[in-house]
Design a protein around this motif. Sequence first.
Motif, short mmCIF file in Angstrom:
data_model
loop_
_atom_site.label_atom_id
_atom_site.label_comp_id
_atom_site.label_asym_id
_atom_site.label_seq_id
_atom_site.Cartn_x
_atom_site.Cartn_y
_atom_site.Cartn_z
N TYR A 1 0.83 -1.20 0.00
CA TYR A 1 0.00 0.00 0.00
C TYR A 1 0.87 1.26 0.00
CZ TYR A 1 -2.69 3.95 1.31
OH TYR A 1 -3.22 5.20 1.29
N GLU B 1 -6.46 10.92 1.17
CA GLU B 1 -7.86 10.57 0.89
C GLU B 1 -8.85 11.40 1.68
OE1 GLU B 1 -8.27 6.45 1.87
OE2 GLU B 1 -8.59 5.89 -0.21
N HIS C 1 -7.47 8.97 -5.85
CA HIS C 1 -7.34 7.67 -6.53
C HIS C 1 -7.03 7.85 -8.01
CE1 HIS C 1 -10.08 5.75 -3.19
NE2 HIS C 1 -8.96 6.25 -2.72
N GLN D 1 -13.50 -2.15 -5.99
CA GLN D 1 -12.45 -1.13 -5.81
C GLN D 1 -11.08 -1.74 -6.04
OE1 GLN D 1 -13.47 0.04 -1.78
NE2 GLN D 1 -14.39 1.94 -2.56
N THR D 2 -10.23 -0.99 -6.74
CA THR D 2 -8.84 -1.41 -6.89
C THR D 2 -7.95 -0.25 -6.47
OG1 THR D 2 -8.62 -0.62 -9.17
CG2 THR D 2 -9.35 -2.90 -8.86
N ALA D 3 -6.80 -0.59 -5.94
CA ALA D 3 -5.85 0.43 -5.49
C ALA D 3 -4.68 0.51 -6.47
CB ALA D 3 -5.33 0.07 -4.10
N SER E 1 -0.93 -1.36 -6.73
CA SER E 1 -1.04 -2.70 -6.17
C SER E 1 -1.99 -3.58 -6.98
CB SER E 1 -1.49 -2.63 -4.71
OG SER E 1 -1.49 -3.92 -4.13
N ASP E 2 -3.24 -3.14 -7.14
CA ASP E 2 -4.21 -3.95 -7.87
C ASP E 2 -4.20 -3.61 -9.35
OD1 ASP E 2 -5.37 -5.25 -5.59
OD2 ASP E 2 -6.46 -3.39 -5.16
N PHE E 3 -4.38 -4.62 -10.18
CA PHE E 3 -4.63 -4.38 -11.60
C PHE E 3 -6.11 -4.15 -11.81
CE2 PHE E 3 -0.67 -6.85 -11.70
CZ PHE E 3 0.11 -5.97 -12.42
#
Lengths: 568, 568
Positions: free
Chosen positions: B30, B36, B157, B529-531, B534-536
Motif C-alpha cells: 500500500y 484521501e 485515486h 475497488q482497486t488500489a 497494487s491492484d490491476f
Amino acid sequence: MAAELTAHQLIAQHRPTLDHALETIRTRAYWSPHPEHPKAYGENGSLGMAEGKAAFDALLGTRLDLGQPGTDDWVGGEVSPYGIDLGVTYPHADIDTLLPAMRAGQRAWRDAGAEMRAVVCLEILKRISDRTHEFAHAVMHTSGQAFMMAFQAGGPHAQDRGLEAVAYAYVEQVRTPDNAEWTKPQGKRDPLALTKQFTPVPRGIALVIGCNTFPTWNGYPGLFASLATGNAVLVKPHPRAVLPLALTVQVARQVLAEAGFDPNLVALAAERPEEGIAKTLAVRPEIRIIDYTGSTAFGDWLENNARQAQVYTEKSGVNTVIVESTDNYKGMLSNLAFSLSLYSGQMCTTPQNLLIPRDGVRTEEGHKSYDEVVSDLAKSVAGLLGDDARANALLGAIVNPDVKARLEAAAGLGEVALPSQEISNPEFPDAVVRTPLIVKLDGARKYWERADDEAAYMSECFGPVSFAVAVDSVADAVELLRRTVRDKGAMTVGAYTTDTEVEQAVQEACLEEAAQLSLNLTGGVYVNQTAAFSDFHGSGGNPAANSALCDGAFVANRFRVVEVRREA
Amino acid sequence: MAAELTAHQLIAQHRPTLDHALETIRTRAYWSPHPEHPKAYGENGSLGMAEGKAAFDALLGTRLDLGQPGTDDWVGGEVSPYGIDLGVTYPHADIDTLLPAMRAGQRAWRDAGAEMRAVVCLEILKRISDRTHEFAHAVMHTSGQAFMMAFQAGGPHAQDRGLEAVAYAYVEQVRTPDNAEWTKPQGKRDPLALTKQFTPVPRGIALVIGCNTFPTWNGYPGLFASLATGNAVLVKPHPRAVLPLALTVQVARQVLAEAGFDPNLVALAAERPEEGIAKTLAVRPEIRIIDYTGSTAFGDWLENNARQAQVYTEKSGVNTVIVESTDNYKGMLSNLAFSLSLYSGQMCTTPQNLLIPRDGVRTEEGHKSYDEVVSDLAKSVAGLLGDDARANALLGAIVNPDVKARLEAAAGLGEVALPSQEISNPEFPDAVVRTPLIVKLDGARKYWERADDEAAYMSECFGPVSFAVAVDSVADAVELLRRTVRDKGAMTVGAYTTDTEVEQAVQEACLEEAAQLSLNLTGGVYVNQTAAFSDFHGSGGNPAANSALCDGAFVANRFRVVEVRREA
C-alpha cells in the motif's frame, strides 16, 4: 512420471546465462554465449563440423516423425537453392486434433512459473546450439545462404535472438511479485489488509509463421517469447524452409518431455503445396498470438483479419543509404559493397536506395561526381566478388525463382551501373548464384516528372538489386528518406556524412520516422547486421514492422497477470 | 524564454515521489502520496474545503479559455445529474489547425528525456492534487457520484492511477540506456567497436476519449502514459463530463508552459451536441494512440477502424460473484450490499450476476436456502440504505436517463427480490437517486430452456441492477462464470467459499479466462475497488478490456526506441 530434467538442475545450469542476458539487455554491451566460429564446436557434447554434416546428411530422404497427435499425412518437397532435393517429410496435422492437444499441457506450463519456463527454454537453445553444425546445413539448404552465413546467422545469432526474447519475457513476468501484502491504514480503526497473488497467465496458442530466408533467426524471437510467457507454440514454417524449424520443434518437444511437461506445447504445422494453412490457422479462435515475417501483403492481411490474436509482423520496407560526404572513401565503398553483396541482398536489412547528390560527394580524396561514386561503388563490388570462391562464400544462392525473375526485370528499370553476373558454384552446379545489380535512377525533386524512376525506387525490390538515386541536394535526400520510411517503411537506414548539420538532419528524420540509423560505417560492421542484446532489429514504428526485436512491447502482451486477493 | 520551472527544481521536488512509485509497483504494497481525507487539504498551497467549493462555484457559467490555437467556437451544455446547469463553455477546435499545432512542440518534449517528462507530469498531478476539492465538485456534478466518492475516486485515486502510469512509462523508457559502448572481440584482429545512442521517440498524437462516470480516474492513466512517453495528448471528454478533464488540460498546459514546453502538447477537443467527433478524430493519421473507456460497441469500432493507432480500450463486461459457502454470513452480506450500492452500481466493476446454488449455501449460521440468501441480501441492502442521508452519500445520482430507463425495464426481467426505490436528496431535489434492484433469475444448466433469463444475465445491465441467479450446482456456477467471462468479459469476479476445492476451481477459471478475482471479502475492501500501485484494474485478457491499469503492456508500445550507431 519423474522428470529427467529437474528444476534444480536446469536452474543451476542456466540461471547464470539468463542473468548475463538480463544484464546485457540493460547495458547493451557486446555479449553472446553462442560461439560464432565453427571450430568452437565438437567438444562437450556439441557436434563438430564433420558430425554436423553427417547428421544433416542422415536426415535427407527421411520421415521426421515428431510424435505429434492428429498426424493425418506426411508432407514435404523442399528443394535446396543449391539443387539438392531434401526429401524430408514432416507430419501434416489435423488441426482439430492438434490444437486441443496443444492446450492440454498449458496449465502445468503456466504453473511452472517464469523462471522454470525460462530455463527450459535455455535448455532447448543449448541443445540447438550443440547441433549448430547440423542446423547450419539445414539453414543453408533451405535459405540458400552460404555455409558460413547459415552457420552464424542461422546458428549462434538466431540462438542469441531466442535467448534475448527469453530474457525479456522473464523480466517482464517478474516485474510483478508472485505475492504481496497490502495494508492500508485507517486512522484509529484497524488497517485494511489483503494478501494478493499475481500469476502470469498465457494468452493461448501462439502461431509462428516462418520465412524462407531466415527460418531460425526470424522464427526464434516469437517462438521463445511466446513459450517463455506460458503459451503453447505452433510453428508453421515456410514450405521451402521447413527443416530448420522442424528440427527446432523436435528439440523443444524432447526437452519439454524430459522436464516433465507435455511435448505438445510445441508443435509443427507443415503443409501440402499450395495448401496455404497460415490463413486458416491465423483466424482460429485458439490462436491468440501470431509472429510473422514475410511480405507486406500477407502481414497486412494478418493484422487486419486475425483480430482475435496479438499480431507481431516484420514485413518489407525500402532501406535507404544517404551518401553525402566521407573522410574514408575506400572504407565507405568497401563497406557498402559488402552490404549489397551479403546473401545476394536477400536480407530485409539490405540497402536498396543509395541517395547520392547529383552534384557529387566530398571525400578525403577530393570531390567525386555522382557518376564517379556510382562507378567506384560498382568497381568495389566487382572487386569484392572477383574471386569465384569468395563470391560464392558471400553471395550464397538465389533463394527462389521469384527473386531471380525480379533481378532480371530490374535491369530494365534504368541505366545499369553494374550488371548482375552469374557465378558458377563448383560444389553445387545447380545453384543460382548472382552478383548484385546496380541501376541508376533519377530522384528528382519533381518526382512526378520522373514517375517511372520513382515507381522503381519507391517499391521494395527484394534481392540483389540496388538503385543509385541521383538527388538534387542533400536536403532532397533527407526529404526522400522521410517519405520512403513513412510510406514504405525501412528496417535500416545508413548515412555517410562528415557534416554535422547533415548528420543532425538525417538523425532527426530517423527519430521522427522511427528508423534505425547506422552512421559512417567503413569497417567490419554493416548496416544490414544487428547484434542481439544490443541492437534493435526494426523499430516497430514505421510500416516495415509493427514490432522490434527485442523490447518490452514484444513480450509484454503475450501474457496477462491475474490477481487473486483475499483478506489477510 | 526562460522557463519558470527548471529541470533541477522539478527533479529535486518530484524525484523522491517517482522513486517511491517505482518501488511500489514492484512490491505492490500500500502507498499513496495523495491524501484521501478532505480535511488533509487546505494548507501548503492546496485548496481547503470551502476554497474548493468556491473555486468550483466561480467556474459555473464561465467560458474556460484554454488559449488553444484553432478555436472556432465555444461549446458546452453540461447539466449535473444533481440538477445544476453548469453553464461552462469550452473551446471548440478546428482540428486541421489544432492537430498541426500540437505537433510543433513534440521535438523539444522528446529531447527533454524520460526523467524530465516524468517530473513535469508529476508537477501537473501535484497542481491537480492541490485543487482536489475543486475537482471533487466537478466530478460530482458531471458523474453524479456522491461528494465523498467524487472526492476520493475523482481526486487522490485518479491521481494515483496517473502517477502509476507515469512510473510505468518512466521505467519502460529507461530500461534501455541512453548510450552504450559495444566492443566485439575479433581474435587477433582489432575488435569491432561501436557507440550507440538510444532515444525513446513518441508515436505521435494520443487521443484520450473520456467517459461519463469516471472522467479523471479512467482518463488519467492513458493521458499520463502517453504524455510521459513523449506524445502530445488530445483529450476528448464525454459531452456530459467535460469540466474535470478541461480543468486537467488547463493545469497541464500551464505547467508545460512554465517548464518551457509548448502548452499545445496537451489540448482539449470539446464538441457540439451530437457532433460525434471521436469517430472523426480516431481515424486521423496524426492520431497514433487512443485510450477509450465506454461501451463495447464503440470500443470494438475503435479497435476495428482506428488501424493507424495503438488502441487501448476498457469496454463493458458482466461481473460475477459466486456464493457457495461462507464462515461470515453477515460480513458477506454487508460487503456485497455495499458493493451493489456504491455509486448506484454505475461502476464497470460492480457485480451483476450473483450465482447462488439452487439448494442453498453453507454458512456458520447453518444452511441457508437460495431464497433465504437472496432475501437476506435484500435486507442487508435495505438496511445499509435505510437512512436517506447515508443512502445519498453512498448512491450518488443516476448519471443519465439511459441508466434510469434500464433500471425501470430491469424490474420486468424476473421476480423482484428487492425493488429499486427513489430516495430524495434534500440538497439537490432534481437529482435522480435510486436504490439497487435485485431480480431473481434461473441459471439452469439447460439454459436454452430458460432463454429469457439467460438473455438477461448474459447482457450487461449497467446501473443499480443485479441478478440473483439460481444455479444447479457450484460446478455449474463455475462453468457459467467461465462462459460469461469468455463471451462477455469481466472487470471483476468475486467468490465466497470455505471449500478449498471450490476455491481452486474458481481460481482456475479466473486464471484460464484472465479475470481478476476477489475471494471472501467481508470487511472494508470491496470487489469493485482497486488500489493503484497494487491492484490491476481489468486484465486485458478477456473481452471487457484489451489492457490493464497499469502494466508494462499499457505503456511499452506508446513509444519506440530509435538507435543511432557509429564506429567508435
